[in-house]
Design a protein around this motif. Sequence first.
Motif, PDB file in Angstrom:
ATOM      1  N   LEU A 199       0.815  -1.214   0.000  1.00 40.33           N
ATOM      2  CA  LEU A 199       0.000   0.000   0.000  1.00 40.33           C
ATOM      3  C   LEU A 199       0.853   1.271   0.000  1.00 40.33           C
ATOM      4  CD1 LEU A 199      -2.878  -1.069   2.414  1.00 40.33           C
ATOM      5  CD2 LEU A 199      -2.849  -1.066  -0.086  1.00 40.33           C
ATOM      6  N   TRP A 200       1.897   1.296   0.815  1.00 45.73           N
ATOM      7  CA  TRP A 200       2.752   2.485   0.869  1.00 45.73           C
ATOM      8  C   TRP A 200       3.448   2.742  -0.462  1.00 45.73           C
ATOM      9  CZ3 TRP A 200       3.835   6.876   3.185  1.00 45.73           C
ATOM     10  CH2 TRP A 200       5.106   7.447   3.047  1.00 45.73           C
ATOM     11  N   PRO A 201       4.164   1.776  -1.056  1.00 44.13           N
ATOM     12  CA  PRO A 201       4.813   2.039  -2.343  1.00 44.13           C
ATOM     13  C   PRO A 201       3.832   2.355  -3.462  1.00 44.13           C
ATOM     14  CG  PRO A 201       5.095  -0.254  -1.701  1.00 44.13           C
ATOM     15  CD  PRO A 201       4.565   0.461  -0.522  1.00 44.13           C
ATOM     16  N   LEU A 202       2.651   1.744  -3.452  1.00 50.80           N
ATOM     17  CA  LEU A 202       1.660   2.061  -4.477  1.00 50.80           C
ATOM     18  C   LEU A 202       1.125   3.476  -4.311  1.00 50.80           C
ATOM     19  CD1 LEU A 202      -0.397  -1.263  -4.721  1.00 50.80           C
ATOM     20  CD2 LEU A 202       1.408  -0.437  -6.243  1.00 50.80           C
ATOM     21  N   ALA A 203       0.971   3.910  -3.067  1.00 50.51           N
ATOM     22  CA  ALA A 203       0.534   5.290  -2.831  1.00 50.51           C
ATOM     23  C   ALA A 203       1.589   6.284  -3.300  1.00 50.51           C
ATOM     24  CB  ALA A 203       0.231   5.499  -1.342  1.00 50.51           C
ATOM     25  N   LEU A 204       2.851   5.981  -3.061  1.00 54.79           N
ATOM     26  CA  LEU A 204       3.930   6.852  -3.533  1.00 54.79           C
ATOM     27  C   LEU A 204       3.907   6.958  -5.055  1.00 54.79           C
ATOM     28  CD1 LEU A 204       6.971   5.720  -1.330  1.00 54.79           C
ATOM     29  CD2 LEU A 204       5.635   7.822  -1.107  1.00 54.79           C
ATOM     30  N   ALA A 205       3.750   5.815  -5.731  1.00 56.77           N
ATOM     31  CA  ALA A 205       3.729   5.827  -7.192  1.00 56.77           C
ATOM     32  C   ALA A 205       2.516   6.579  -7.717  1.00 56.77           C
ATOM     33  CB  ALA A 205       3.728   4.396  -7.718  1.00 56.77           C
ATOM     34  N   SER A 206       1.362   6.384  -7.084  1.00 58.30           N
ATOM     35  CA  SER A 206       0.143   7.062  -7.537  1.00 58.30           C
ATOM     36  C   SER A 206       0.258   8.568  -7.377  1.00 58.30           C
ATOM     37  CB  SER A 206      -1.057   6.542  -6.741  1.00 58.30           C
ATOM     38  OG  SER A 206      -1.211   5.155  -6.911  1.00 58.30           O
ATOM     39  N   ARG A 207       0.829   9.000  -6.273  1.00 55.76           N
ATOM     40  CA  ARG A 207       0.992  10.439  -6.044  1.00 55.76           C
ATOM     41  C   ARG A 207       1.916  11.053  -7.082  1.00 55.76           C
ATOM     42  NH1 ARG A 207       3.389  12.077  -0.336  1.00 55.76           N
ATOM     43  NH2 ARG A 207       5.220  11.102  -1.301  1.00 55.76           N
ATOM     44  N   ARG A 208       2.936  10.311  -7.499  1.00 52.09           N
ATOM     45  CA  ARG A 208       3.862  10.811  -8.509  1.00 52.09           C
ATOM     46  C   ARG A 208       3.214  10.812  -9.890  1.00 52.09           C
ATOM     47  NH1 ARG A 208       8.970  11.703  -7.862  1.00 52.09           N
ATOM     48  NH2 ARG A 208       9.001  10.530  -5.902  1.00 52.09           N
ATOM     49  N   GLY A 209       2.398   9.787 -10.187  1.00 55.43           N
ATOM     50  CA  GLY A 209       1.686   9.706 -11.448  1.00 55.43           C
ATOM     51  C   GLY A 209       2.610   9.401 -12.615  1.00 55.43           C
ATOM     52  N   GLY A 210       2.048   9.452 -13.822  1.00 51.27           N
ATOM     53  CA  GLY A 210       2.833   9.214 -15.025  1.00 51.27           C
ATOM     54  C   GLY A 210       2.777   7.774 -15.496  1.00 51.27           C
ATOM     55  N   LEU A 211       3.404   7.510 -16.630  1.00 50.53           N
ATOM     56  CA  LEU A 211       3.383   6.186 -17.229  1.00 50.53           C
ATOM     57  C   LEU A 211       4.115   5.151 -16.373  1.00 50.53           C
ATOM     58  CD1 LEU A 211       3.934   7.071 -20.997  1.00 50.53           C
ATOM     59  CD2 LEU A 211       1.803   6.413 -19.853  1.00 50.53           C
ATOM     60  N   ALA A 212       5.204   5.571 -15.721  1.00 56.15           N
ATOM     61  CA  ALA A 212       5.951   4.633 -14.879  1.00 56.15           C
ATOM     62  C   ALA A 212       5.078   4.121 -13.733  1.00 56.15           C
ATOM     63  CB  ALA A 212       7.209   5.303 -14.333  1.00 56.15           C
ATOM     64  N   ALA A 213       4.308   5.013 -13.134  1.00 56.28           N
ATOM     65  CA  ALA A 213       3.404   4.607 -12.055  1.00 56.28           C
ATOM     66  C   ALA A 213       2.328   3.667 -12.575  1.00 56.28           C
ATOM     67  CB  ALA A 213       2.774   5.842 -11.418  1.00 56.28           C
ATOM     68  N   ALA A 214       1.798   3.976 -13.757  1.00 51.37           N
ATOM     69  CA  ALA A 214       0.765   3.114 -14.340  1.00 51.37           C
ATOM     70  C   ALA A 214       1.312   1.719 -14.631  1.00 51.37           C
ATOM     71  CB  ALA A 214       0.220   3.749 -15.615  1.00 51.37           C
ATOM     72  N   ARG A 215       2.542   1.630 -15.132  1.00 52.21           N
ATOM     73  CA  ARG A 215       3.147   0.328 -15.404  1.00 52.21           C
ATOM     74  C   ARG A 215       3.321  -0.472 -14.121  1.00 52.21           C
ATOM     75  NH1 ARG A 215       6.355   3.225 -19.224  1.00 52.21           N
ATOM     76  NH2 ARG A 215       8.005   3.470 -17.662  1.00 52.21           N
ATOM     77  N   LEU A 216       3.774   0.213 -13.061  1.00 50.25           N
ATOM     78  CA  LEU A 216       3.962  -0.460 -11.772  1.00 50.25           C
ATOM     79  C   LEU A 216       2.634  -0.984 -11.249  1.00 50.25           C
ATOM     80  CD1 LEU A 216       5.509  -1.236  -9.212  1.00 50.25           C
ATOM     81  CD2 LEU A 216       5.253   1.120  -8.414  1.00 50.25           C
ATOM     82  N   LEU A 217       1.605  -0.168 -11.296  1.00 52.59           N
ATOM     83  CA  LEU A 217       0.300  -0.565 -10.778  1.00 52.59           C
ATOM     84  C   LEU A 217      -0.288  -1.725 -11.579  1.00 52.59           C
ATOM     85  CD1 LEU A 217      -0.916   3.004 -10.009  1.00 52.59           C
ATOM     86  CD2 LEU A 217      -1.049   1.139  -8.366  1.00 52.59           C
ATOM     87  N   LYS A 218      -0.116  -1.698 -12.887  1.00 54.40           N
ATOM     88  CA  LYS A 218      -0.627  -2.800 -13.710  1.00 54.40           C
ATOM     89  C   LYS A 218       0.129  -4.091 -13.409  1.00 54.40           C
ATOM     90  CE  LYS A 218      -2.478  -0.164 -17.623  1.00 54.40           C
ATOM     91  NZ  LYS A 218      -2.366   0.112 -19.079  1.00 54.40           N
ATOM     92  N   ALA A 219       1.449  -4.004 -13.268  1.00 51.78           N
ATOM     93  CA  ALA A 219       2.234  -5.197 -12.937  1.00 51.78           C
ATOM     94  C   ALA A 219       1.828  -5.749 -11.583  1.00 51.78           C
ATOM     95  CB  ALA A 219       3.719  -4.855 -12.959  1.00 51.78           C
ATOM     96  N   TRP A 220       1.625  -4.856 -10.621  1.00 49.28           N
ATOM     97  CA  TRP A 220       1.211  -5.294  -9.285  1.00 49.28           C
ATOM     98  C   TRP A 220      -0.160  -5.959  -9.345  1.00 49.28           C
ATOM     99  CZ3 TRP A 220      -2.824  -4.406  -5.923  1.00 49.28           C
ATOM    100  CH2 TRP A 220      -2.633  -4.866  -4.604  1.00 49.28           C
ATOM    101  N   THR A 221      -1.083  -5.385 -10.107  1.00 51.95           N
ATOM    102  CA  THR A 221      -2.436  -5.923 -10.195  1.00 51.95           C
ATOM    103  C   THR A 221      -2.446  -7.332 -10.768  1.00 51.95           C
ATOM    104  OG1 THR A 221      -3.383  -3.704 -10.451  1.00 51.95           O
ATOM    105  CG2 THR A 221      -4.729  -5.555 -11.188  1.00 51.95           C
ATOM    106  N   ARG A 222      -1.604  -7.584 -11.759  1.00 48.69           N
ATOM    107  CA  ARG A 222      -1.558  -8.922 -12.362  1.00 48.69           C
ATOM    108  C   ARG A 222      -1.174  -9.978 -11.330  1.00 48.69           C
ATOM    109  NH1 ARG A 222       0.682  -6.114 -16.870  1.00 48.69           N
ATOM    110  NH2 ARG A 222       2.808  -6.552 -16.114  1.00 48.69           N
ATOM    111  N   ILE A 223      -0.186  -9.663 -10.519  1.00 49.01           N
ATOM    112  CA  ILE A 223       0.249 -10.618  -9.489  1.00 49.01           C
ATOM    113  C   ILE A 223      -0.743 -10.644  -8.326  1.00 49.01           C
ATOM    114  CG2 ILE A 223       2.061 -11.131  -7.806  1.00 49.01           C
ATOM    115  CD1 ILE A 223       4.086 -10.078  -9.782  1.00 49.01           C
ATOM    116  N   ALA A 224      -1.283  -9.481  -7.983  1.00 51.80           N
ATOM    117  CA  ALA A 224      -2.183  -9.388  -6.838  1.00 51.80           C
ATOM    118  C   ALA A 224      -3.444 -10.228  -7.028  1.00 51.80           C
ATOM    119  CB  ALA A 224      -2.565  -7.932  -6.585  1.00 51.80           C
ATOM    120  N   SER A 225      -3.911 -10.380  -8.265  1.00 56.83           N
ATOM    121  CA  SER A 225      -5.119 -11.183  -8.485  1.00 56.83           C
ATOM    122  C   SER A 225      -4.900 -12.628  -8.037  1.00 56.83           C
ATOM    123  CB  SER A 225      -5.514 -11.125  -9.964  1.00 56.83           C
ATOM    124  OG  SER A 225      -4.485 -11.654 -10.782  1.00 56.83           O
ATOM    125  N   TRP A 226      -3.701 -13.168  -8.285  1.00 59.00           N
ATOM    126  CA  TRP A 226      -3.381 -14.514  -7.831  1.00 59.00           C
ATOM    127  C   TRP A 226      -3.158 -14.555  -6.319  1.00 59.00           C
ATOM    128  CZ3 TRP A 226      -4.076 -18.457 -11.045  1.00 59.00           C
ATOM    129  CH2 TRP A 226      -4.059 -18.195 -12.421  1.00 59.00           C
TER     130      TRP A 226
END
Length: 295
Positions: free
Chosen positions: A170-197
């Motif tokens: 939650l903390w690293p995802l919040a940091l990435a979201s606050r920063r925004g941009g394509l890099a944050a979106a890539r991180l969140l999408k990668a996390w979501t793929r693993i998080a579903s499992w």
Amino acid sequence: MILELLQPEPNWLRGISTALRIAFYVSCLGAAGLGIFALVFRRLQEPQDATACRRMTLATAAVGLASSLAWLTVQVALASAGDPFDAEIWDLMLTSRPGLSVLMVWAGLLAVALAVWIGRAASTVATAGVLTVAASFTSVGHTTQHQPQGLLSAVLSLHLLAVAFWAGSLWPLALASRRGGLAAARLLKAWTRIASWVVSALLLAGVVLAWLLVGRLEILVTTAYGLALLAKVALIAVLLGFAALHRFRLTPALAANIPGSGARLTASIGYEAFVMVLVFWAVAEMTATSPGGEG
């Protein structure tokens, strides 16, 4: 804590013990989860966010060490009629299941902190630390009092690793979201793929644990343990709602660079973190009582 304070003559030490257990769970599993996040996603993080996460990992590990020591001190006080410095009780406590569990937690947290201090080359140390933290909880509590113990320990470890992954992210995802941009979106999408499992494993393990420990549906509404379990289930349902909101609405908005999407996602993750703490509160209440209604 709340269950104890609702008693006609509450034992304040037991209430404090439950409060410390909440801090213990949040910090220990949070530190382990940050370690997992670093192992899997560090290459996708911005350097500033990775540095902030390393500092947070060290801080949560320190809180875990302190809160677990404070919790163990309260257990000594409870066992000695109020004396937290009773040397004889300390000797007994450190060789008991709770004492050994805390010693394992310390070893795991120190390994995670050492891995953070060393950096990228310490993935083996970090993995060992994370696994030790998870394993420490299998040496104490309800899973040691029911059969089959081997299956219960394995399922509990899986459940805790999944919880740590979610809570520590939650903390690293919040940091990435606050920063925004394509890099944050890539991180969140990668996390979501693993998080579903991971979430699927968490839910499956939770159902197996509940069935093996509770067994009868009437326990859910006739015991304090059952009521706390129902509260936990309801709070996890809220967390799943947050996860769906993030995956299907807020993360795509961030990827599309919609104005304000980063701030909205950051705020939502903050609310999710608050609900996660409430889940740990429910778990602490569960461990303070028994599936059979005793204690």
